[in-house]
Design a protein around this motif. Sequence first.
Motif, PDB file in Angstrom:
ATOM      1  N   LEU A 103      43.488  47.927  39.134  1.00 27.43           N
ATOM      2  CA  LEU A 103      41.884  48.476  39.100  1.00 27.43           C
ATOM      3  C   LEU A 103      41.634  48.781  37.830  1.00 27.43           C
ATOM      4  O   LEU A 103      40.487  48.706  37.336  1.00 27.43           O
ATOM      5  CB  LEU A 103      41.641  49.313  40.243  1.00 27.43           C
ATOM      6  N   HIS A 106      41.411  45.971  35.302  1.00 29.56           N
ATOM      7  CA  HIS A 106      40.041  45.248  35.430  1.00 29.56           C
ATOM      8  C   HIS A 106      39.016  45.918  34.848  1.00 29.56           C
ATOM      9  O   HIS A 106      38.152  45.285  34.326  1.00 29.56           O
ATOM     10  CB  HIS A 106      39.961  44.926  36.877  1.00 29.56           C
ATOM     11  N   ALA A 107      38.773  47.235  35.115  1.00 38.30           N
ATOM     12  CA  ALA A 107      37.770  48.294  34.477  1.00 38.30           C
ATOM     13  C   ALA A 107      37.956  48.113  33.018  1.00 38.30           C
ATOM     14  O   ALA A 107      36.909  47.962  32.055  1.00 38.30           O
ATOM     15  CB  ALA A 107      37.863  49.468  34.914  1.00 38.30           C
ATOM     16  N   GLN A 110      36.868  44.721  31.609  1.00 44.25           N
ATOM     17  CA  GLN A 110      35.173  44.826  31.762  1.00 44.25           C
ATOM     18  C   GLN A 110      34.550  45.385  30.583  1.00 44.25           C
ATOM     19  O   GLN A 110      33.824  44.939  29.872  1.00 44.25           O
ATOM     20  CB  GLN A 110      34.748  45.346  32.903  1.00 44.25           C
ATOM     21  N   ILE A 229      38.972  38.438  46.294  1.00 46.68           N
ATOM     22  CA  ILE A 229      39.084  39.988  46.449  1.00 46.68           C
ATOM     23  C   ILE A 229      40.435  40.344  46.198  1.00 46.68           C
ATOM     24  O   ILE A 229      41.538  39.933  46.946  1.00 46.68           O
ATOM     25  CB  ILE A 229      38.672  40.481  47.890  1.00 46.68           C
ATOM     26  N   GLN A 233      38.342  44.410  44.740  1.00 51.01           N
ATOM     27  CA  GLN A 233      37.317  43.947  44.001  1.00 51.01           C
ATOM     28  C   GLN A 233      37.474  42.366  43.797  1.00 51.01           C
ATOM     29  O   GLN A 233      38.620  41.938  43.684  1.00 51.01           O
ATOM     30  CB  GLN A 233      37.475  44.687  42.443  1.00 51.01           C
TER      31      GLN A 233
END
Length: 417
Positions: A103, A106-107, A110, A229, A233
Amino acid sequence: MPAAGAAWGTTDMPALNEVRLLTDSLRLDVQPETLPARLAAQPVTDWSALLTHADRHSLTPLLCATWQAAGVLAALPESVRAHLLRAHADNARRNSFIRAEVLELHALWQSAQAHGLVLKGWPLVERLYADPAERVLYDHDWLMAPAEAEAAHRALLEAGFRPLPGKDAWVEKHLPPVWRNDGYRWDGYLFDPLYPRPVEVHTDLWEAGWRGLAVRALPDPWARAQTRIVAGQPMRVLGDEDTLIHLALHFAGHLVEREARLNQLLDLARFLARTELDWDLIVRLAAAANVGRFVYASLDLARAIFAAPSPPAAAQAHLAAATPAPFRAWLTEHGPADVLANDYRRRGRGQDYRLTFLAARSWRERFGIVRFAALPPLGQLQAKYRVRHRWQAALLYPVHIAERALAYSRALTARRP
C-alpha cells in the motif's frame, strides 16, 4: 531446536523420498484425510535436513498449515512441531508488514505519477492461498514503462530507500534494487519478520537474449493488463495469460540458473488449477517471445511434482514442438528429481550451461551461449570490475577472458591425480 533467530542448522541433503513427503503433502490431487497415513508410512530419518530443505524452498509455513489442518502436526516430534509453528507465526507477522508496504509503494507511485503493474507477490498470495501466512515473500516487483520507472526509482530514493550492495548490478530488466536496511543484520533465519524487503522496478519481465538465447520481450503486456483488488485497493496486474507465462519463465529461469524454489512451482500449479485461460493466446505469445520451451518445461514439472492440470492437447503439442528433444528428454528423465533436490546454495558447477545448451533451438543460439559465457554483457563486467562507464567495461574484456582461462586451467590442474 536451534537458537531463536537461527536457521535450522544442517547442510545435509535429505533423501529424495523424504523430500517427496513434503511435496506430496501439497499436491493438488491429495486429499487431506490421507495425510496421516502418508506421514506414518514414511519415517523421516533426519528431520533437521528435511526442514532445512523445506525452509530453503519456502514451504515450511504452508506445510505447517497443511499438516495442522490434516491433524498430523501433534504427532510430529516436539522440536519439529515448534519449528513449523514458529515459521508460520513469523511469516504471518512478516506478511502483515509486506501488505502495508504494498500500500505504501502504491501511494508512492501515485504521488510520482508512475503507473505500474504489480508482479507476482502479494496479488498471488491473496489469490492462491487461504491465509497469507502460508506463502513466503522476499521482495516487491513492479513493471513500469521506462520513463515512469525512472520516476518511481527516484521516489524510492527520496523516501529513504537505498541500493542493495552489489545486488544484480548487471541486470537490465529492472533498475537497481533498493531497500530500507536501517542497519539490519541477517542471522540466517529465513522467516525473520524484520528482514527488509527489496523493491525492484522492472521495465521488462525478463532479459532479452537471456544467457545468449534468442529470447524476446513479451508483446505489449500493458494491452492485456487487468485491474484487481490488491491489499484492499484497485491495482493493475498482468493479464492471466501473461501471468501464466511470467510464472513459468520465472521458475524455468531459476531452474537453469540452479536457484529454483519449489514454492515458485507450486504457485504455477495452483494458478493453473484456479484460472480459466485462453491457451491459444498463450501459445501465440510464447511463440512471439520464443519462450515456448520454458513454458513447456515449467508446466511439465508442475504436473509431475504437484499434479497441476495439463494444457489442452493442441496447446501442449505446440509447446512441446517448441522444446528441443534433448531438453524434453532431460525433463522426463531427470527434471523432477533435479527440482526436488535443488539447493540454491550448492548449485553445481556447469549445470546451468548444460541446461542452457539443452534448451537451445539452433546452432545460432548455441553460438550465442558460448559468446555469453566468454563475453558477458557490458553491464555485468561493469559491475564485476566496479567501473563507472560502459566503455571502460568494454576495455576489460581481455582481462575477463584471461581470468576465465586461468580459472579453467587451475580447475583442470586440480582434477588431475
